[in-house]
Motif scaffolding. Structure first.
Motif, short mmCIF file in Angstrom:
data_model
loop_
_atom_site.label_atom_id
_atom_site.label_comp_id
_atom_site.label_asym_id
_atom_site.label_seq_id
_atom_site.Cartn_x
_atom_site.Cartn_y
_atom_site.Cartn_z
N GLU A 164 4.13 5.54 -8.96
CA GLU A 164 3.33 4.66 -9.51
C GLU A 164 1.96 4.58 -9.39
O GLU A 164 0.96 4.48 -9.94
CB GLU A 164 3.99 3.27 -9.37
N ILE A 165 1.65 4.82 -7.92
CA ILE A 165 0.37 4.88 -7.18
C ILE A 165 -0.30 6.03 -7.67
O ILE A 165 -1.75 5.86 -8.03
CB ILE A 165 0.78 4.81 -5.72
N CYS A 179 -1.52 5.22 -11.37
CA CYS A 179 -2.49 4.21 -11.58
C CYS A 179 -3.71 5.01 -11.25
O CYS A 179 -4.75 4.57 -11.82
CB CYS A 179 -2.03 3.28 -10.50
N ASN A 200 -6.39 -0.65 -12.91
CA ASN A 200 -5.58 0.30 -12.22
C ASN A 200 -6.04 0.42 -11.05
O ASN A 200 -5.25 0.57 -9.83
CB ASN A 200 -5.50 1.56 -12.95
N LEU A 242 -4.62 -2.46 -8.72
CA LEU A 242 -3.50 -2.33 -8.37
C LEU A 242 -3.06 -1.52 -7.21
O LEU A 242 -2.15 -1.65 -6.25
CB LEU A 242 -2.59 -1.59 -9.55
N ILE A 243 -3.95 -0.20 -6.87
CA ILE A 243 -3.96 0.56 -6.06
C ILE A 243 -4.22 -0.27 -4.62
O ILE A 243 -3.72 -0.17 -3.49
CB ILE A 243 -4.60 1.68 -6.10
N SER A 249 -1.92 -2.54 -3.27
CA SER A 249 -0.63 -2.32 -3.02
C SER A 249 -0.44 -1.77 -1.63
O SER A 249 -0.94 -1.18 -0.74
CB SER A 249 -0.35 -1.02 -3.99
N LYS A 250 0.86 -2.27 -0.87
CA LYS A 250 1.24 -1.77 0.30
C LYS A 250 1.78 -0.46 0.31
O LYS A 250 1.84 0.05 1.40
CB LYS A 250 2.20 -2.88 0.86
N ALA A 251 2.15 -0.02 -0.75
CA ALA A 251 2.77 1.26 -0.75
C ALA A 251 1.80 2.40 -0.81
O ALA A 251 2.10 3.52 -0.46
CB ALA A 251 3.63 1.50 -2.03
N ALA A 252 0.41 2.06 -1.26
CA ALA A 252 -0.59 3.11 -1.31
C ALA A 252 -1.16 3.40 -0.05
O ALA A 252 -1.36 2.60 0.92
CB ALA A 252 -1.90 2.30 -2.17
N LYS A 289 -6.47 4.65 -1.31
CA LYS A 289 -7.33 3.60 -1.44
C LYS A 289 -8.62 4.11 -1.09
O LYS A 289 -9.41 3.19 -2.03
CB LYS A 289 -6.52 2.51 -0.36
#
Length: 247
Positions: free
Chosen positions: A189-190, A193, A212, A215-216, A219-222, A227
């Motif tokens: 997803e990252i 995006c 988009n 969202l990055i 995001s804690k997953a990015a 970033k």
């Protein structure tokens, strides 16, 4: 880089065509020979010494079946029949591959892969991905023409094609996001995006680029790396919006 230097990165790999069952060879980059450096704004991988994207399509010179490695040879019986009828019976190669692939040859090979993909009609994301690859190849050709101080009109034609494939890739991936499950073309997803943000920026769709990017950033997953790339892209978006306001 001249052909002799580029050929040192390559070898001929044997394949058996999944459509016509004939043997052929295709140029491949030697594993570990080219060192990966980074990806550019639209995720084109960059290597030292060679543009590996020229060698990412496997194509049978006998019948025209072409695909990227992760898709090559994964056809159903029905898809093989479709390609035999629509491509193989009509295909005739009109170019010489040479010791290494020029950008023009690589573009033709990738267009054959796109044609094959459109005929068998799997996922919109797969066609979008090939359009993205074509944008990468046209970018390489444009850079090459500029360095050669080629005729401006020729360079502009290639640049126009690059922009058209960026737009096609953007449209395709936008549709894929709403119709397909992740991962899409191997992207999480990252990553997707970020690609959508970059393509939106290139297509001057600044609202979707910002969406988009946001969202990055939150995001804690990015990762910190992506970033940082997203923030740099945001700076470009802001600059373009300001220039548009001035105009």
């Amino acid at each position: 880089m001249n052909e002799k230097q580029e050929s040192e990165y390559l070898y001929d790999k044997r394949f058996i065509c999944d459509v016509c069952n004939r043997e052929f060879t295709a140029k491949q980059v030697r594993t570990g020979k080219a060192r990966f450096e980074d990806t550019d704004e639209i995720l084109k991988p960059q290597y030292t010494g060679i543009d590996c994207t020229k060698y990412d399509v496997i194509m049978c010179p006998h019948c025209g079946y072409a695909a990227i490695p992760r898709k090559y040879g994964k056809l159903t019986t029905k898809q093989r029949a479709m390609l035999r009828e629509s491509v193989a019976e009509k295909f005739q190669s009109t170019w010489e591959d040479g010791e290494c692939y020029s950008y023009d040859v690589a573009i033709r090979r990738c267009k054959m892969a796109l044609l094959n993909e459109m005929i068998i009609g799997t996922k919109v994301s797969e066609s979008a991905y090939l359009c993205l690859r074509l944008a990468w190849l046209y970018e390489g050709r444009v850079t090459e023409l500029i360095s050669q101080k080629a005729d401006d009109n020729i360079t502009k034609q290639y640049l126009k094609s690059q922009i058209e494939y960026i737009q096609s890739a953007y449209n395709g991936f936008k549709e894929a996001v709403s119709t397909e499950y992740l991962p899409i073309c191997g992207m999480n997803e990252i990553t997707l995006c970020y690609l959508l943000a970059s393509l939106a920026y290139k297509c001057k769709d600044y609202d979707n680029a910002r969406k988009n990017i946001s969202l990055i950033v939150v995001s804690k997953a990015a990762s910190d790396t992506i970033k940082k790339k997203a923030r740099i892209l945001l700076e470009h978006v802001i600059e373009e919006e300001q220039n548009k306001t001035v105009d």
